[in-house]
Design a protein around this motif. Structure first.
Motif, short mmCIF file in Angstrom:
data_model
loop_
_atom_site.label_atom_id
_atom_site.label_comp_id
_atom_site.label_asym_id
_atom_site.label_seq_id
_atom_site.Cartn_x
_atom_site.Cartn_y
_atom_site.Cartn_z
N VAL A 133 0.84 -1.19 0.00
CA VAL A 133 0.00 0.00 0.00
C VAL A 133 0.88 1.25 0.00
O VAL A 133 1.75 1.40 0.85
CB VAL A 133 -0.93 0.03 1.24
CG1 VAL A 133 -1.76 1.31 1.25
CG2 VAL A 133 -1.83 -1.19 1.26
N ARG A 147 9.04 0.70 0.32
CA ARG A 147 8.55 0.09 1.56
C ARG A 147 7.35 -0.80 1.28
O ARG A 147 7.22 -1.88 1.86
CB ARG A 147 8.18 1.20 2.56
CG ARG A 147 7.92 0.67 3.95
CD ARG A 147 7.54 1.76 4.91
NE ARG A 147 6.22 2.30 4.60
CZ ARG A 147 5.56 3.15 5.40
NH1 ARG A 147 6.11 3.56 6.51
NH2 ARG A 147 4.37 3.59 5.05
N LEU A 196 5.77 7.55 6.21
CA LEU A 196 7.12 7.08 6.53
C LEU A 196 7.44 7.42 7.98
O LEU A 196 6.91 8.36 8.55
CB LEU A 196 8.13 7.75 5.60
CG LEU A 196 7.98 7.38 4.12
CD1 LEU A 196 8.81 8.31 3.26
CD2 LEU A 196 8.37 5.93 3.90
N TYR A 228 9.68 -2.22 8.62
CA TYR A 228 8.39 -2.53 7.98
C TYR A 228 8.34 -4.00 7.59
O TYR A 228 7.30 -4.65 7.72
CB TYR A 228 8.19 -1.63 6.75
CG TYR A 228 6.75 -1.31 6.47
CD1 TYR A 228 6.02 -0.58 7.39
CD2 TYR A 228 6.14 -1.73 5.31
CE1 TYR A 228 4.69 -0.27 7.15
CE2 TYR A 228 4.81 -1.42 5.06
CZ TYR A 228 4.09 -0.69 5.98
OH TYR A 228 2.78 -0.40 5.74
#
Lengths: 265, 308
Positions: free
Chosen positions: B82, B149, B89, B102
Motif C-alpha cells: 500500500v 517500503r 514514513l 516494515y
C-alpha cells in the motif's frame, strides 16, 4: 463465520504480533537512550530530598503494624510512582505523536498487524519503560539501605502491573485527545495523583476523604509495593491487585477498540 | 478467464449520512494496471481503503485473492503493498530502517529484511541515502521510499493512492518508470489519480468515478473513442466573453463546452471547425487544435473538469 461470532471475536482484534511495535521503538531509542533514562530521575530526586530533609523531621510511620522510618515509608511509593511515570510518559505524548502526526499506526495497519497488535505493542513498550525505571529505583533503594528483605524483589512484578494499568489508561485516554493542548490534562491529573495516593502520608491521614484516595490506581500500587518491601503480606492486598488487574483489562480493550474506530473507518 | 484479483460487487461505503462509495462493481485481473480516475471526493480513496482492508465495506461484497477482507484482513494484507496518499514514513528512523522495520511487520526474518532492503534501495535509487533521515529527503525521494517500503513483502497487488500528486515533472517520470518496471514483473497495479496523463501512461483499464459512482469504464483509448471526438478545438476569447461566443458557436462540431477560461469545441476535424469559426466572423485571442484526452472524457461525462 456468522455475523454474531464476528462481533464477539472480530478477527482483527486477535493479538498476534505486538512485539513488532516494540522492535520499532527499540530501533528508535537505541539512539535516544538518554531520553529514556531521564524519566527515572524525578522520583529519585524526590527520594533524596525526603531522606535528607523531611525524614529527620517526621520520624517513624506504621506499615501493616510495623514501625518504619519515613524514608523507608516513602521509597516504595516513589518506586510505584516511577513505574507510573514511565508508563504514562510513553503512552500519552509519544502515542499522540505516533497516532495523529507521524501516522505510524496507519502504516502498521496496512500490514498484517491489527489494531489489537498496535495497542498491545504500545502498552507493552510503555510497561517496559516503567519497568526500567522501577528496576533502577530498586537498585538505588537497596544501595541506600531502604530495602528490608528479599521480598522487595516482588515489587518488580507489582510495578509491571502498575505500568500495565497506567499504560493502558494512558493509551486509551490519548485516543480521545484532539491535539497537543490536551496533554495539559495529563499533567494536571498526574500531580494530585502523585501527591495524594498515600504516597507521602498514610491513608489514615485523609480522614473522611480516604475514599477519594482509594479511586487512585497509584494508591493500590503503592500499597502493594510497600507491603512487598516490608515483606508484610495480608489478604487485603488481593483487593489492591484485583483493582489494578480489572482496570488494566478494561482500559486495554478500550484502547484496541479506539484504534479500530479511529484508524479503520 | 482466471479468478479476478479484486472483485467488488455493489460495494458501498457510508460515513454517517454521507455516501462516499455508492454501489460500485469492479473486477481487476492479475497483471493488470487498473486506475480509479476522478476528482477529489469522488470516492477513490474510500474504495482503496476498503481494498487495502483497513476500512470495512458498509454494504456489498468485496473479494481480494478470493478472500473476504472482513474475515481474512491480515492474510490479504500480507500479500498487498500500500502506498497511501500521504506518506506515512517513519521520520524517527533512517531510510533503510524504514524498510527493514516494515519488513518485520510482515514477519520476515532479519536476514530477509536486510536482503530485500538492499535490493529495494537500489530499485528506488536511494542506496546512497540509506543512512539518511527521512525528513532530509526530497518529495520525490520520499515517494520512492514509500513505494520501496510497500514492496518489502513482495506483494502481488500494489495499491497506489495518488502516487505522484505534488511531485515535479521529473520526479513523476522517474516514478512512472519504476511503476512500469513493476508492471512488467507481473505486479498488479491499482492506482487512483486525478491526472489524465498519469492514467494514460500507466493504466490498461480504468474506471471514471464521480460522486461515489462509476460513470464509465474501459481502456484510456477506448474511453476517448467512445465518449469524445477525435480532436478538440480550444478557443480563448477576451476575458469574460466566453459565454457570449458560445452562442455563436452553436452547431459547430458535435458539441461545445464553455469553461471559465476557454471554450472547447469537440470535432473530428478540428482544423475545419476552426475555419468555420473564422467564417462566422469570430476572432478568438488564441486557438488550438489537439487530440482528445481523458480529461475531455471526464468533462463530457461529469460536466466538470478534474480540477473542480
Amino acid at each position: 463465520m456468522s455475523a454474531g461470532v464476528l462481533r464477539i471475536f472480530p478477527p482483527e482484534m486477535v493479538v498476534r504480533r505486538p512485539h513488532r511495535m516494540i522492535e520499532r521503538h527499540i530501533a528508535v531509542y537505541r539512539r535516544q537512550w538518554l531520553i529514556v533514562v531521564s524519566g527515572f530521575f524525578e522520583p529519585l530526586f524526590y527520594l533524596l530530598s525526603m531522606r535528607a530533609g523531611l525524614g529527620s523531621l517526621v520520624g517513624a510511620v506504621s506499615v501493616g503494624g510495623k514501625q518504619v522510618p519515613y524514608d523507608a515509608f516513602v521509597a516504595p511509593a516513589l518506586m510505584a510512582a516511577s513505574a507510573m511515570n514511565g508508563a504514562i510518559f510513553d503512552s500519552t505524548g509519544n502515542v499522540l505523536h505516533r497516532l495523529k502526526y507521524a501516522r505510524i499506526y496507519d502504516a502498521a495497519l496496512a500490514t498484517p498487524m491489527g489494531p489489537a497488535d498496535v495497542a498491545m505493542g504500545e502498552i507493552g513498550w510503555a510497561l517496559i519503560r516503567g519497568q526500567i525505571y522501577a528496576i533502577g529505583f530498586l537498585v538505588v533503594m537497596a544501595a541506600l539501605g531502604l530495602t528490608n528483605s528479599w521480598w522487595c524483589l516482588m515489587a518488580l512484578p507489582i510495578c509491571a502491573l502498575i505500568g500495565l494499568c497506567f499504560a493502558s489508561i494512558g493509551f486509551a485516554g490519548t485516543t480521545f485527545m484532539r491535539g497537543w493542548s490536551d496533554m495539559d490534562i495529563v499533567n494536571t491529573l498526574m500531580m494530585p495523583l502523585f501527591l495524594f495516593s498515600a504516597t507521602f502520608f498514610p491513608i489514615a491521614a485523609y480522614g473522611s476523604w480516604a475514599w477519594v484516595v482509594q479511586i487512585s490506581p497509584l494508591y493500590h500500587g503503592v500499597a502493594l509495593v510497600r507491603a512487598a518491601n516490608e515483606g508484610v503480606w495480608s489478604a487485603g492486598l488481593l483487593g489492591h491487585t484485583l483493582f489494578l488487574v480489572v482496570l488494566s483489562v478494561a482500559a486495554l480493550v478500550l484502547a484496541a477498540r479506539r484504534v479500530d474506530t479511529l484508524l479503520r473507518k | 478467464m482466471s479468478e479476478p484479483l479484486i472483485r467488488a460487487h455493489h460495494l458501498v461505503k457510508k460515513f454517517g449520512d454521507f455516501t462516499a462509495v455508492d454501489g460500485i462493481d469492479v473486477e481487476v485481473q492479475p497483471g493488470e494496471a487498473f486506475g480509479f480516475l476522478g476528482p477529489n471526493g469522488a470516492g477513490k480513496s474510500s474504495t482503496m481503503r476498503m481494498i487495502s482492508c483497513v476500512s470495512k465495506p458498509t454494504d456489498g461484497t468485496l473479494r481480494i485473492f478470493g478472500l473476504d477482507p472482513v474475515t481474512d484482513g491480515p492474510k490479504i494484507r500480507a500479500r498487498i503493498g500500500v502506498v497511501p496518499q500521504l506518506d506515512t514514513l517513519d521520520t524517527e528512523l533512517s531510510v533503510q530502517e524504514n524498510l527493514w522495520i516494515y519488513g518485520r511487520f510482515f514477519d520476515l526474518s532479519r536476514a530477509e529484511c536486510r536482503r530485500r532492503t538492499t535490493e529495494l534501495l537500489d530499485f528506488a535509487q536511494l542506496t546512497e541515502r540509506a543512512e539518511s533521515v527521512v525528513d532530509d529527503l526530497s518529495g520525490g525521494m520520499k515517494r520512492r521510499l514509500s513505494i520501496a517500503r510497500s514492496l518489502i513483502n513482495e506483494p502481488s497487488l500494489l495499491l497506489l493512492d495518488e502516487p505522484t500528486t505534488g511531485l515535479d515533472p521529473q520526479a513523476r517520470h522517474v516514478l512512472w518508470d519504476r511503476l512500469y518496471r513493476l508492471k512488467q514483473q507481473g505486479v498488479t497495479l491499482v492506482l487512483t489519480t486525478h491526472y489524465m496523463d498519469e492514467a494514460e501512461q500507466l493504466c490498461d483499464r480504468l474506471v471514471v468515478m464521480d460522486q461515489g459512482r462509476i460513470v464509465a469504464e474501459g481502456s484510456p483509448r477506448s474511453l476517448i473513442e467512445q465518449y469524445a471526438t477525435r480532436e478538440v478545438l480550444e478557443l480563448r476569447f477576451a476575458a469574460g466573453t466566453n459565454d457570449q461566443f458560445a452562442d455563436q458557436l452553436h452547431g459547430l462540431g458535435s458539441r461545445q463546452e464553455a469553461l471559465p477560461d476557454r471554450v472547447l469545441v469537440y470535432a473530428d476535424d478540428g482544423e475545419a471547425a476552426l475555419q468555420e469559426v473564422h467564417q462566422r466572423g469570430m476572432r478568438p485571442e488564441s486557438a488550438l487544435v489537439r487530440r482528445a484526452s481523458l480529461e475531455d472524457v471526464f468533462l463530457l461525462l461529469t460536466g466538470r473538469t478534474l480540477a473542480d
